[in-house]
Design an enzyme around this catalytic site. Structure first.
Site, mmCIF file in Angstrom:
data_model
loop_
_atom_site.group_PDB
_atom_site.id
_atom_site.type_symbol
_atom_site.label_atom_id
_atom_site.label_comp_id
_atom_site.label_asym_id
_atom_site.label_seq_id
_atom_site.Cartn_x
_atom_site.Cartn_y
_atom_site.Cartn_z
ATOM 1 N N ASP A 168 -1.829 0.992 -0.334
ATOM 2 C CA ASP A 168 -2.681 2.350 -0.248
ATOM 3 C C ASP A 168 -3.119 2.685 -1.774
ATOM 4 O OD1 ASP A 168 -3.551 4.567 0.826
ATOM 5 O OD2 ASP A 168 -1.632 5.604 1.369
ATOM 6 N N GLU A 195 -6.630 1.943 2.857
ATOM 7 C CA GLU A 195 -5.218 1.491 2.997
ATOM 8 C C GLU A 195 -5.198 0.487 4.070
ATOM 9 O OE1 GLU A 195 -2.201 3.933 5.235
ATOM 10 O OE2 GLU A 195 -3.799 5.550 5.294
#
Length: 353
Positions: A21, A112
């Site tokens: 992420d 992400e």
DNA sequence: TCTGGGGTCCTAGGACCC
DNA sequence: TCTGGGGTCCTAGGACCC
């Protein structure tokens, strides 16, 4: 060679899942591209804050805040306009790196992804995660946090807990005592509505879920949600990385300035552009209006044939608008029923022999 | 106090068919 | 003609995510 502390080698032959992420994605891209923005409280956004740098978050600036509010809590805040193209390019670069570390990559959003590292040679999970982190930093200039775990939930919990620039592996042994103690609030995929329903039945942790009868759980949360919750309680939650799913829709939504009407041509023009760029046509146009009095109007129309033509979209959207009256605060148009533009010719009737 | 925009998936109910 | 059961497709709206 696996170290003594790494149980994945023995516990799970397939290897763990990684959750990667980017930290404060939009802000990170801006800080990367403009050194003058580094190390200071800054945010990307127009009317509202879309993404605040970690320096700005320390002052209390959060995504979703109005710009006025943000400046009130952080007078030194530097604000830069959104650059969608730059974020899209950064996303492409990110996924190019991730693709080298995993047989399969499942995007969660543009910033992400979950990685299936089954086929990746690695010594320990920590070393693999660190390699991903370094490669992303070197090749894209973006800071990422990497979490690893046996399931998507565990990997996501791991990364969420160590942002920014963090790295955490939840080993199976740790998962065994961590999982039952998890609060409902921490569960990814359980929002306000479900949390409140569960709370009314005194269900506040994963351990509480485990003792509820399945039928009762279904009555409380609905069939699919109950199934998911039960899986979380027994540790059988999603551990499958699914490659990218095809796009289902495009939508635009804009606040309507006081004193003006809905600019249908602007909205449909943007949609047509995106359909064209994506190589899609659509067959359904939906319109949603939000009025100043909180009421909403929705309409939907099916097109006779797939199109990406701005004028056709505009005339369809217009036909769905109600006659004037209350002031419209927000207008949105969504196109669905997407088809590959090059597949449209296949609709020609096969009348041959 | 739901700020703003872009998405996905699920559900309930109706239409329609056998 | 009425009743019952089962299946599919579509639509509108809800829940959730970043």
């Amino acid at each position: 060679m696996p170290s003594g502390g790494d149980q994945f080698a023995r516990a799970l032959p397939g290897g763990p899942l990684l959750h990667v992420d980017v930290d404060a994605f939009f802000a990170a891209v801006e800080q990367r591209d403009d050194p003058g923005l580094r190390g200071i409280p800054m945010a990307a956004g127009d009317v509202v804050i879309a993404c605040a740098s970690y320096e700005a978050r320390e002052w209390g600036v959060q995504a979703g805040m109005s710009v006025g509010e943000a400046v009130a809590v952080c007078p030194r805040l530097r604000l830069v306009p959104l650059r969608s193209d730059a974020y899209a390019a950064a996303s492409t670069a990110l996924f190019a790196v991730l693709g080298r570390f995993a047989a399969r990559v499942e995007p969660g959003s543009m910033e992400e992804a979950f990685l299936d590292t089954r086929a990746t040679p690695w010594a320990t999970v920590d070393q693999l995660a660190a390699s991903v982190q370094r490669a992303v930093a070197h090749e894209t200039g973006l800071p990422v946090t990497v979490g690893a775990g046996r399931t998507k939930l565990m990997a996501k919990l791991a990364s969420r807990s160590v942002k920014p620039r963090g790295l955490r592996v939840i080993q199976p042994a740790e998962e065994r005592y961590l999982r039952p103690a998890l609060l409902i609030d921490e569960l990814w995929g359980v929002g306000d509505v479900t949390r409140e329903r569960l709370r009314q039945h005194n269900i506040r942790t994963v351990a509480d879920i485990a003792v509820v009868h399945p039928d009762h759980l279904r009555d409380i949360a609905g069939t699919q949600m109950a199934r998911r919750l039960a899986a979380i309680a027994t540790g059988a939650d999603d551990a499958t990385v699914r490659p990218e799913r095809p796009r289902r829709s495009y939508s635009v939504q804009r606040a309507v300035p006081r004193g003006s009407g809905v600019d249908v041509d602007l909205l449909t023009g943007e949609l047509a552009g995106r359909l064209h760029d994506g190589g899609f046509t659509c067959t359904v146009v939906s319109v949603a209006l939000k009025y100043a009095n909180r009421l909403e109007h929705r309409g939907r129309a099916r097109l006779l044939e797939p199109t990406a033509d701005a004028r056709r979209l505009a005339s369809t959207a217009r036909s769905l608008l109600p006659a004037g009256g209350v002031r419209v605060e927000k207008a949105g148009i969504t196109v669905t029923g997407l088809q590959r533009a090059d597949a449209a010719v296949q609709l020609t009737l096969d009348t041959g022999g």
